[in-house]
Design an enzyme around this catalytic site. Sequence first.
Site, PDB file in Angstrom:
ATOM      1  N   GLY A  89       0.830  -1.210   0.000  1.00 17.16           N
ATOM      2  CA  GLY A  89       0.000   0.000   0.000  1.00 17.16           C
ATOM      3  C   GLY A  89       0.858   1.250   0.000  1.00 17.16           C
ATOM      4  N   GLY A  91       2.605   3.789   1.426  1.00 11.05           N
ATOM      5  CA  GLY A  91       3.077   4.079   2.783  1.00 11.05           C
ATOM      6  C   GLY A  91       3.621   5.481   2.937  1.00 11.05           C
ATOM      7  N   GLY A 125       6.850   7.751   6.305  1.00 13.74           N
ATOM      8  CA  GLY A 125       6.024   8.360   5.260  1.00 13.74           C
ATOM      9  C   GLY A 125       6.701   9.488   4.505  1.00 13.74           C
ATOM     10  NE  ARG A 182       0.945   0.829  -6.860  1.00  9.05           N
ATOM     11  CZ  ARG A 182       2.063   1.507  -6.671  1.00  9.05           C
ATOM     12  NH1 ARG A 182       3.213   0.887  -6.724  1.00  9.05           N
ATOM     13  NH2 ARG A 182       2.039   2.794  -6.412  1.00  9.05           N
ATOM     14  CG  ASP A 251       5.523  -3.395  -4.988  1.00 12.49           C
ATOM     15  OD1 ASP A 251       6.227  -4.409  -5.111  1.00 12.49           O
ATOM     16  OD2 ASP A 251       5.962  -2.314  -4.563  1.00 12.49           O
ATOM     17  CG  ASN A 252       7.869  -1.306  -7.578  1.00 13.73           C
ATOM     18  OD1 ASN A 252       7.028  -0.683  -6.956  1.00 13.73           O
ATOM     19  ND2 ASN A 252       9.039  -1.638  -7.062  1.00 13.73           N
ATOM     20  CG  ASP A 261       8.546   2.304  -6.941  1.00 13.49           C
ATOM     21  OD1 ASP A 261       9.547   2.857  -6.439  1.00 13.49           O
ATOM     22  OD2 ASP A 261       7.590   1.899  -6.264  1.00 13.49           O
TER      23      ASP A 261
END
Length: 487
Positions: A89, A91, A125, A182, A251-252, A261
């Site tokens: 997620g 972040g 973050g 993604r 995720d990328n 990313d």
Amino acid sequence: MTVTTNEGWNLDNSYQRLPGLFYSRVQPTPVEDPEVVMFNQALATELGLDASNLEKSADLFSGNRLPEGGLPIAQAYAGHQFGHFTMLGDGRAVLLGEHITPDGRRVDIQLKGSGRTPYSRGGDGRSSLGPMLREYLISEAMYGLKIPTNRSLAVVTTGESVEREVAFPGAILTRVANSHLRVGTFQYARNWGEKEDLQKLADYAIDRHYPELKNDDNKYISFLKEVIRKQAGLIAKWQLVGFIHGVMNTDNVTISGETIDYGPCAFMDTYDKRTVFSSIDVRGRYAYGNQPDIGGWDLSRFAEAILLLIDDDEDKALEAAKEAIQEYLHLYDQYWLTGMRKKLGLFDEEEADGELIHRLLDLMEQHQADYTNTFRSLTLDQFDKKMRLFQANAFKQWYEKWQARLARQSETTEQTQQLMMANNPSIIPRNYLVEEAIEKAVSENDYSVMEKLLAALSNPYAYSEEQEEYAVLPPKPDEPYQTFCGT
Ligand code: AMP
Ligand code: MG
């Protein structure tokens, strides 16, 4: 706080019409003293935004003020990181909304480094300035290279510091992407949602990126095939310019087929398939030569995630998905070979072209030739005496063969050179150039080096005089260069 401005925003929030499990509402955490250090005038104009009003909007690009119509969220997703599946997620990012451009394009406007979210786990973050400038520079260079990518609209410093091994100046990047869907978003839906959630996500993605598939008999298998085709094309483009992504975790990998990313990515100097720059990629999983296969691995995870939608009969679904995945390497090879032919000025196809290309690459590897400058030299037909490759007899023999091959096509020498110039960048964002530009900006608050480099990289196929200083062989190309994720 939302203020009416004349910045030209036209924001929608279609992603938030998906079921709630796909996101969390979250506000960017205000920062102390934001200042705009990079602003992409050309991109702002292209998006139909008012560049002159936006240019100084540090409060906006820092998340201290929301754009009109913005409704910030953090997106949920999962992913295989170096092969290990986990919940992730946003972040350290928030999606402010989707801007609809005057010509009807829909793009995500995202702040990266904007504070903690429910998906931050142990992280703060935040982002530091160096990595955000790096992402800005390389993503814009990729755009110049005509490679699908998310774009960078602005970087602000926050006036705060972020604690890593030492304290660094904090920064926030504004990213613009066709979407942030993604492979990992689908893995998340498959693992944490119901079939209905997965289907809604797939329908959303098809609507947004592949609307032409909407009425297909089995739109989900068509969807899988198109995502595969897009990624095959994208990775071929990376290989053709020597771009190493560095973290091809699921995720990328985007559904739209854009590069996303920019952490530890970098461009290869010396041609070597084993090249790895990322400090954390100790086994070379994401080495240059592995990228095409890893792309296939990632896409297999995508196929698994949407298998449920392809057919109610599991065996039939699996059969169809396997067939689509098998097509991936074939598509990749085709895209790559087509691109390589152009790099060598070939307009038509001969059976032996593959052999000619591989022979050159073998010689480049053997003589540790600079990847970009080998093709640059061939394009200009001027051979750098400092490159050992060009002194080798085997290269001279190869060159004769290539010339004979060119002589068998009807195009003129000028046409051939034009084709080569359009496909062999004269310059790339070399590691030492990128480092120098970032160092100047971070340590001396001097952005002129970065601006000048960006300008040169905006059209790397120009072969202009101003580019020549960036086209020289890099100093000490054999010194191991390391990149970091910048988290
Ligand atoms: P990346 O390496 O950028 O693909 O990030 C992998 C995951 O780590 C994502 O879920 C990010 O949102 C998260 N992440 C990276 N850096 C931070 C940070 N400083 N604080 C919180 N989460 C982070
Ligand atoms: Mg990521």
